[in-house]
Design an enzyme around this catalytic site. Structure first.
Site, PDB file in Angstrom:
ATOM      1  N   ASP A 145       0.866  -1.175   0.000  1.00 48.55           N
ATOM      2  CA  ASP A 145       0.000   0.000   0.000  1.00 48.55           C
ATOM      3  C   ASP A 145       0.909   1.234   0.000  1.00 48.55           C
ATOM      4  O   ASP A 145       2.140   1.131   0.099  1.00 48.55           O
ATOM      5  CB  ASP A 145      -0.976  -0.005   1.186  1.00 48.55           C
TER       6      ASP A 145
HETATM    7  C1  NOJ Z   1      -4.006   3.991   0.015  1.00 43.96           C
HETATM    8  C2  NOJ Z   1      -5.213   3.120   0.190  1.00 43.96           C
HETATM    9  O1  NOJ Z   1      -5.146   2.428   1.413  1.00 43.96           O
HETATM   10  C3  NOJ Z   1      -5.417   2.101  -0.919  1.00 43.96           C
HETATM   11  O2  NOJ Z   1      -6.666   1.510  -0.765  1.00 43.96           O
HETATM   12  C4  NOJ Z   1      -5.287   2.753  -2.261  1.00 43.96           C
HETATM   13  O3  NOJ Z   1      -5.500   1.816  -3.290  1.00 43.96           O
HETATM   14  C5  NOJ Z   1      -3.918   3.393  -2.369  1.00 43.96           C
HETATM   15  N1  NOJ Z   1      -3.786   4.405  -1.343  1.00 43.96           N
HETATM   16  C6  NOJ Z   1      -3.662   4.006  -3.735  1.00 43.96           C
HETATM   17  O4  NOJ Z   1      -4.369   5.178  -3.889  1.00 43.96           O
END
Ligand code: NOJ
Length: 705
Positions: free
Chosen positions: A278
């Site tokens: 993430d």
């Molecule tokens: C953080 C988020 O937790 C995740 O769900 C998302 O896909 C990513 N950022 C990318 O934007």
């Protein structure tokens, strides 16, 4: 023991075959047009730096991107959609890349790209996986036309704590519903040209106190029985990628968790795709205090099984670690192999560009809007309807629409709306006015004005920023000003219909006692207001059922129906039992609950061999749809098992007065739970309960020999 091992093994083999069939199908489809690249040859020819580039993902405006572009060290870009923009970046990547390896563009396409559907929690409330699949297929076609080949969806985190704002992004509290939705989204995305990413692996929904980015403490039993099954279902449906979560699980961050990322995901489930971290979750290992510097964090993550680092650039520091043998070249090569396989599956080696002249015609078509309307219509949950206030009659006179969300368009989009635009939606007030026919719909600014109408529609709840990522709430009640307004509206003596916009269940205890009609609307997307008007005026009936428990008060959470039994089950007459002294036992509305414009009666439950059946009668005067739900309880087991678990359900349509017998076949898998790595069912009695929600139903018993 031997038998169970065999079963588990057979199941793994079977899943492996299905998944291979899927990967083969996409690779094959690509191969028909161009010879696929020889991945092994590419890996042999790549320098270490080039390999690390493949494992790195950037955002378009990141300063680190420019030098990476020059050297062709860009594995992926995120959130840089738009066909022309993507083509331009892709040209730059290919110009820099010695071996001409295209980049993969990922984007958060969560519940629509331009045509915005209800939020995933609303889609889950349809209890209809084909609608999840439909929404994903529309989203995929639109996103693909904008140059995007990979979505960071579906979010398949089980969530049992509505304080956590990201409950809005998933399918709610139940693993069975979660599995069905997870697989449906994967099919919908991937059959329409968009690689899926099951996230956030794993147990992110279990954060303490519902605080986003927090910590998770959870038994392996609960992890395997409740939180992992939707991920496994996504893997089995062929999900090309997974995303590692921000949180720790029992002290080990998910992003450096070899047990989750390698032993379970790849070892037990046979997953062959790649795992992306993430956003900066690799360098956040430093904040988790399991790494001292970005390089150590990168070493821990790649050795655990994270193949690509999102945004933080950490994997570009791995060169020295490879030279120092803290990471083997074989590990790097395997990660690169997985990424390149996904690029092949995405068709990038075949044609890395997108025809920008076709983008506009693909977006927001009538067909896409119709699909969004269809899904929205089925997502509304009628929580209460005393005196059949709903549907409103068109000869009802004047209807006052009141509340801070009545005129909002943007809030209907929800918190993760990609290219969604407020101008594509109409507000709930506009929707009701357009559909009202002879009824007069007026906006009211306060209770006094509303009281002059014949019926009041109050549009309350959350604005869209109040749920989603980084939107945990310590109180899930209505705000004080909304609560005051609602009480004033009720005291006018006019019938009040409460429409609840929210990304999470709200604790509506007062409303549940005093407001005759309550419809849970979630964030319903750009066609939401039109769909809502159909339901409010009875052109369509509410079709949704709760995918989450609605609590009476924030202090009850986590609250979910499939809890473990207590040694002292709650008993209002006995103080020393499992309950609170200041709120009644049980939820405000149970999981699975949802009324519609007719009533159903259940009778004659039977068990015949392994087939349970029940008679369901439409006892009202309108045709309608019911969701008939099967719950199972393991009466005595070697570990304490939930009071009941949803194992199957059927949505049936019954004409007024019609009766239908609904059958469920009981399978060994439904009776099973995880003991370590083995899915096992223990012989003995199982209580079956069939009914309209998790709190009521008729019972029979099944015996597993
Ligand atoms: C953080 C988020 O937790 C995740 O769900 C998302 O896909 C990513 N950022 C990318 O934007």
């Amino acid at each position: 023991m031997m038998r169970q091992d065999d079963d588990a093994h057979a199941m793994r083999e079977d899943n492996g075959m299905r998944r291979h069939a899927f990967l083969f199908a996409i690779v094959f489809a690509t191969a028909l047009q161009a010879a696929p690249p020889d991945i092994e040859k590419l890996i042999r020819e790549m320098t270490l730096e080039e390999k690390l580039g493949q494992l790195s993902q950037y955002v378009p405006d990141q300063p680190e991107l420019q030098p990476a572009l020059k050297n062709g060290h860009v594995g992926s870009i995120l959130n840089g959609g738009g066909a022309e923009r993507v083509n331009e970046l892709q040209r730059a990547v290919l110009a820099g890349s010695r071996l001409k390896i295209p980049m993969l563009v990922g984007h958060d396409v969560i519940h629509g790209y331009r045509t915005i559907f209800p939020i995933p929690l609303g889609i889950a409330a349809t209890w209809d996986p084909s609608l999840a699949e439909l929404s994903a297929s529309v989203a995929a076609r639109e996103a693909r036309a904008a140059g995007i080949r990979w979505t960071f969806a579906p979010m398949v985190d089980i969530a049992r704590d509505p304080r956590w704002g990201r409950i809005s992004e998933g399918a709610g509290e139940d693993p069975h519903l979660g599995k069905l939705m997870a697989a449906a989204y994967v099919r919908g995305f991937q059959n329409n040209g968009l690689l899926a990413c099951a996230k956030h692996y794993a147990a992110y929904g279990g954060v303490e106190g519902g605080r986003d980015y927090g910590t998770v403490e959870m038994s392996e039993q609960t992890l395997r029985d409740v939180y992992l099954p939707p991920f496994r279902a996504a893997a089995e449906a062929g999900a090309a990628t997974f995303m590692s979560a921000f949180n720790t699980v029992n002290g080990v961050p998910a992003t450096s968790n070899r047990f989750l990322l390698t032993d379970v995901l790849r070892g037990e489930w046979g997953f062959r795709g790649f795992v992306v971290s993430d956003w900066s979750s690799v360098t956040e290992l430093i904040h988790h205090r399991v790494a001292a510097a970005p390089r150590d964090a990168a070493v821990a993550a790649i050795n655990a099984g994270v193949d690509m680092a999102m945004v933080d650039g950490s994997y570009m520091t791995l060169g020295d670690a490879v030279r120092d043998k803290r990471v083997s070249m074989a590990t790097i090569d395997e990660a690169v192999r997985r990424v390149l396989r996904a690029k092949v599956a995405a068709g990038l080696f075949d044609d890395p560009f997108t025809d920008a002249s076709r983008t506009a015609a693909t977006m927001l078509t009538r067909e896409n809007r119709d699909a969004a309307r269809r899904v929205a219509r089925q997502s509304f949950v009628l929580l209460r309807n005393e005196g059949d206030v709903l549907p409103l009659r068109r000869d009802a006179g004047t209807i006052a629409v009141v509340g801070p969300l009545a005129e909002s368009r943007v809030d209907l989009l929800g918190s993760w709306a990609a290219e969604g635009k407020a101008e594509d939606a109409i507000s709930i007030f506009e929707g009701l006015r357009a559909a009202a026919g002879t009824a007069k719909v007026m906006l009211a600014n306060d209770a006094e004005a509303a009281g002059r109408a014949d019926v009041i529609v109050a549009v309350l709840g959350e604005n869209r920023d109040m749920s989603g990522e980084a939107a945990s709430r310590a109180s899930i009640e209505l705000s004080q000003s909304q609560q005051r307004l609602l009480e004033e509206l009720v005291s006018t003596g006019k019938p009040v219909v409460l429409l609840v916009l929210s990304g999470r269940p709200l604790a509506l205890a007062w409303a549940a006692e005093h407001v005759p009609a309550i419809l849970q609307v979630w964030f319903p997307g750009i066609e939401g207001a039109a769909a809502l008007a159909e339901v409010v005026f009875g052109d369509a009936a509410p079709g949704g059922r709760l995918p989450v428990t609605i609590p009476r008060a924030t202090g009850q959470v986590p609250i979910y129906y499939a809890q473990l039994p207590s040694g002292r089950p709650a008993d209002p007459a006995n103080k020393f039992t499992n309950k609170y002294i200041d709120v009644p036992i049980g939820p405000l509305y149970p999981f699975g609950h949802g009324l519609t414009y007719t009533k159903f009666e259940y009778s004659d439950v039977e068990i015949n061999g392994n087939v349970a059946s029940i008679a369901v009668r439409n006892a009202g005067s309108r045709d309608g749809e019911e969701v008939v739900q099967l719950y199972i309880t393991d009466v005595v087991a070697s570990v304490s098992r939930p009071v009941r678990e949803l194992k199957d359900y059927r949505r049936i349509a019954l004409k007024a007065g019609e009766t239908q017998r609904v059958e469920f076949t009981i399978t060994r898998e439904q009776l099973s739970f995880w003991k370590g790595k083995i899915l096992t069912a223990e012989p003995g009695q199982f209580r079956l309960r069939i009914g309209p929600n998790s709190a009521v139903g008729l019972e029979t018993t099944y015996e597993l020999k």
